[in-house]
Each structure stands twice: as structure tokens, then as C-alpha cells.
Design a protein around this motif. Structure first.
Motif, short mmCIF file in Angstrom:
data_model
loop_
_atom_site.label_atom_id
_atom_site.label_comp_id
_atom_site.label_asym_id
_atom_site.label_seq_id
_atom_site.Cartn_x
_atom_site.Cartn_y
_atom_site.Cartn_z
N ALA A 21 0.82 -1.21 0.00
CA ALA A 21 0.00 0.00 0.00
C ALA A 21 0.86 1.26 0.00
CB ALA A 21 -0.93 0.00 1.21
N LEU A 22 2.00 1.20 0.68
CA LEU A 22 2.83 2.40 0.85
C LEU A 22 3.90 2.55 -0.23
CD1 LEU A 22 3.40 2.31 4.71
CD2 LEU A 22 1.79 3.72 3.45
N ALA A 23 4.49 1.43 -0.64
CA ALA A 23 5.64 1.55 -1.54
C ALA A 23 5.77 0.44 -2.56
CB ALA A 23 6.94 1.63 -0.71
N GLY A 24 5.07 -0.69 -2.37
CA GLY A 24 5.26 -1.86 -3.23
C GLY A 24 6.43 -2.69 -2.72
N GLY A 25 6.57 -3.92 -3.24
CA GLY A 25 7.69 -4.77 -2.86
C GLY A 25 7.37 -5.82 -1.82
N ALA A 26 6.09 -6.18 -1.67
CA ALA A 26 5.69 -7.13 -0.62
C ALA A 26 6.36 -8.49 -0.78
CB ALA A 26 4.17 -7.29 -0.62
N THR A 27 6.58 -8.93 -2.03
CA THR A 27 7.13 -10.26 -2.26
C THR A 27 8.49 -10.45 -1.60
OG1 THR A 27 5.93 -10.45 -4.34
CG2 THR A 27 7.79 -11.92 -4.06
N LEU A 28 9.24 -9.37 -1.46
CA LEU A 28 10.55 -9.47 -0.81
C LEU A 28 10.42 -9.84 0.66
CD1 LEU A 28 12.29 -6.38 -2.44
CD2 LEU A 28 12.64 -8.80 -2.97
N ILE A 29 9.23 -9.69 1.23
CA ILE A 29 8.97 -10.10 2.61
C ILE A 29 8.20 -11.41 2.64
CG2 ILE A 29 7.91 -9.42 4.80
CD1 ILE A 29 10.22 -7.61 3.94
N THR A 112 15.34 -6.76 -5.45
CA THR A 112 15.71 -5.73 -4.49
C THR A 112 16.36 -4.54 -5.19
OG1 THR A 112 16.05 -7.41 -2.78
CG2 THR A 112 17.04 -5.26 -2.39
N LEU A 113 17.25 -4.82 -6.14
CA LEU A 113 17.90 -3.73 -6.90
C LEU A 113 16.87 -2.96 -7.72
CD1 LEU A 113 21.17 -5.47 -8.13
CD2 LEU A 113 20.99 -3.60 -6.49
N LEU A 114 15.95 -3.68 -8.34
CA LEU A 114 14.90 -3.00 -9.10
C LEU A 114 14.10 -2.07 -8.20
CD1 LEU A 114 13.29 -5.65 -11.49
CD2 LEU A 114 14.43 -3.53 -12.14
N PHE A 115 13.75 -2.58 -7.03
CA PHE A 115 12.97 -1.78 -6.10
C PHE A 115 13.76 -0.57 -5.63
CE2 PHE A 115 11.33 -0.81 -1.84
CZ PHE A 115 9.98 -0.66 -2.12
N ALA A 116 15.05 -0.77 -5.35
CA ALA A 116 15.89 0.31 -4.86
C ALA A 116 16.03 1.43 -5.88
CB ALA A 116 17.27 -0.22 -4.47
N VAL A 238 9.53 3.27 4.54
CA VAL A 238 9.11 1.92 4.16
C VAL A 238 10.02 1.37 3.07
CG1 VAL A 238 7.21 0.53 3.27
CG2 VAL A 238 6.73 2.47 4.78
N ARG A 239 10.36 2.21 2.08
CA ARG A 239 11.25 1.78 1.01
C ARG A 239 12.59 1.32 1.56
NH1 ARG A 239 10.52 2.46 -4.09
NH2 ARG A 239 12.77 2.53 -4.39
N GLN A 240 13.14 2.08 2.50
CA GLN A 240 14.43 1.71 3.07
C GLN A 240 14.35 0.39 3.82
OE1 GLN A 240 15.52 5.14 5.40
NE2 GLN A 240 15.68 6.47 3.62
N PHE A 241 13.24 0.19 4.53
CA PHE A 241 13.05 -1.07 5.25
C PHE A 241 13.01 -2.25 4.27
CE2 PHE A 241 9.98 -4.36 6.52
CZ PHE A 241 10.62 -4.85 7.66
N VAL A 242 12.27 -2.10 3.17
CA VAL A 242 12.15 -3.17 2.18
C VAL A 242 13.50 -3.46 1.53
CG1 VAL A 242 11.08 -3.87 0.01
CG2 VAL A 242 9.72 -2.68 1.74
N ILE A 243 14.26 -2.42 1.22
CA ILE A 243 15.57 -2.61 0.58
C ILE A 243 16.52 -3.36 1.52
CG2 ILE A 243 17.62 -1.40 -0.24
CD1 ILE A 243 15.64 0.82 -1.22
N VAL A 244 16.54 -2.96 2.78
CA VAL A 244 17.40 -3.65 3.76
C VAL A 244 16.96 -5.10 3.92
CG1 VAL A 244 18.08 -3.74 6.18
CG2 VAL A 244 18.05 -1.55 4.98
N ALA A 245 15.65 -5.32 4.04
CA ALA A 245 15.13 -6.68 4.19
C ALA A 245 15.48 -7.53 2.97
CB ALA A 245 13.62 -6.65 4.40
N GLY A 246 15.35 -6.96 1.77
CA GLY A 246 15.68 -7.70 0.56
C GLY A 246 17.15 -8.06 0.50
N ALA A 247 18.01 -7.14 0.91
CA ALA A 247 19.45 -7.41 0.92
C ALA A 247 19.79 -8.52 1.91
CB ALA A 247 20.22 -6.13 1.25
#
Length: 259
Positions: A21-29, A112-116, A238-247
Motif C-alpha cells: 500500500a505504501l511503496a510496493g515490494g511485498a514479495t521481498l517479505i 531488491t535492486l529493481l525496487f531500490a 518503508v522503502r528503506q526497510f524493504v531494501i534492507v530486508a531484501g538485501a
């Protein structure tokens, strides 16, 4: 499925719904959560796809007023997206488990790179077409556009993480529309990819329903909560959280499958 696993998947679904809802990228979690629940990689990927698929449809309906009219070009894109999603899902189910797990760390890292770099990928393309519109830009042929789109949709049916970013980038190049119209079309095409893939996964018995329903319930609740949190929670956080989690997930699964 024990209580701890249920709570893990419910929490991952909630987090994924909020993140989408906020940024996209749920699959990485959500995909790593399915793996952590003990599902084989192919089953985890299929179950995850089913659990988060309603998000694409909800997003498409939410901004349906900006969808392009049903021209021959748009209809061809819908057909290509549906076929691409089906092909990607078929390839996934035909691959032996051992061949799918090998690229999993690379797929998560790629997503993760695409999202970043999504803002850098998307914004320049949109600006280019804004200038092009002023100069009466020529559309790429439908066949060429559909071919590029088809490759993206095959990837979406196979794995799906980062599909929204890929579709937005492709459509920004091939469609001279404002970014909101591009986003609306992206959501429609992602829905087609997701629907085709999930129907195949379900028909082939590749979905573990207890885990899928637990995550689906969480994703719905998270999506609703995210609609309210978007007013107060900064998307960059939220984006930063997803990027860190993906890495972190990339490193964990590289250690598991490659070393």
C-alpha cells in the motif's frame, strides 16, 4: 501447520499488505516467509503468488478511471500479459525443485535492486515521453511493445518480485501517457499476469492452502491498514526497510543455496 507458523505468515502478510500500500515490494517479505514456514521453494512461490494476488486487482479497481480505453493495442497487451503469466507459471512448475532454488538468491537480489532504483528507472522515462508528446512522438509498433512486455510477464508468472517496477519501466517507454495512466495500466496487466499464474498453480495443486490463507488474511488486513498509514508513515522509510530486508534475504538464501 502450528501456531507459530500461522502467526509468522499472518504477520508477513500484514507487513506485505502495508508495504504494498505504501511503496510496493511485498514479495521481498512474503516469499522468504513462505520459505521460512518450511514450504519447498516452488510451492512457496506458487502459494505466495496466490496469497498476494488480490492486491493487484484492488489497485487496478481503485484507479479504474485512468485505465486506457479498450483499443486493439490495449487488448493485445492484456492478452500478452495473460499468456506471459501462464507461460511463466508453466515453466516454474516444469522445473525440478533443485533448478529453481539455484536462482532464488539472484532473483531476490535482482528484485531488491529493481525496487531500490525504481524512482530512477521510472521518472526519466516519464519525462522523456512528456517531451516526446510535445514533439508528436511516434509509438513503438504494437508487435515490438508486446514482445518486450511479454518477456516481463513471463518473468512475472515465474517469480513476480519486482514485476510492478518492470512493467512501469516498459510502459513508460512504449506508451506516451501520463504516469498515473501508466500506473493504472500496469496494475491491470499485473492482475492479468497474477490471475493466469494463480489459476495454473491452483489447477496443478501447487498451492498449500493453510499457509496461503493465513498470509492472504494478513495481506488483506495489512492493505487496509496501509491505506490509513499512508497518511502518516513516510513512504521513504518503508522503502528503506524493504531494501534492507531484501538485501538480508539475498544474503541468507545465497548462503543456504550457493555455499
Amino acid at each position: 501447520m502450528d501456531i507459530q507458523t500461522s502467526l509468522l505468515l499472518l504477520a508477513a502478510g500484514i507487513a506485505g499488505g502495508i508495504i504494498n500500500a505504501l511503496a510496493g515490494g511485498a514479495t521481498l517479505i512474503t516469499f522468504p516467509a513462505m520459505l521460512a514456514a518450511g514450504l519447498p521453494a516452488v510451492i512457496a512461490n506458487a502459494s505466495n503468488a496466490v496469497a498476494i494476488s488480490p492486491g493487484h486487482l484492488i489497485a487496478a479497481l481503485a484507479d479504474r478511471g485512468k485505465l486506457p480505453p479498450p483499443t486493439r493495442r490495449t487488448i493485445s497487451f492484456v492478452l500478452v500479459a495473460t499468456l506471459g503469466g501462464a507461460i511463466g507459471a508453466g515453466v516454474l512448475l516444469l522445473l525440478p525443485e533443485r533448478l529453481f532454488v539455484l536462482p532464488v538468491p539472484a532473483l531476490i537480489g535482482f528484485a531488491t535492486l529493481l525496487f531500490a532504483f525504481a524512482p530512477q528507472i521510472q521518472t526519466p522515462q516519464a519525462k522523456t515521453w512528456t517531451i516526446g508528446q510535445q514533439k508528436t512522438a511516434t509509438l513503438p509498433s504494437t508487435a515490438a511493445s508486446a514482445a518486450v512486455l511479454g518477456l516481463a510477464c513471463v518473468y512475472g508468472g515465474f517469480f513476480g518480485a519486482g514485476l510492478g517496477v518492470i512493467l512501469t519501466a516498459v510502459l513508460s517507454v512504449t506508451e506516451p501517457n501520463d504516469i498515473r495512466t501508466i500506473k493504472a495500466l500496469k496494475n491491470l496487466l499485473a492482475t492479468c499476469v497474477s490471475l493466469a499464474a494463480t489459476l495454473i498453480f491452483i489447477a496443478q495443486g501447487a498451492v498449500r492452502w493453510p499457509e496461503t490463507l493465513a498470509m492472504l488474511l494478513g495481506a488483506m488486513a495489512g492493505g487496509y491498514a496501509g491505506g490509513h498509514l499512508i497518511r502518516v508513515l513516510p513512504a521513504p522509510v518503508v522503502r528503506q526497510f524493504v531494501i534492507v530486508a531484501g538485501a538480508v534475504m539475498t544474503a541468507i538464501y545465497a548462503a543456504r543455496y550457493w555455499f
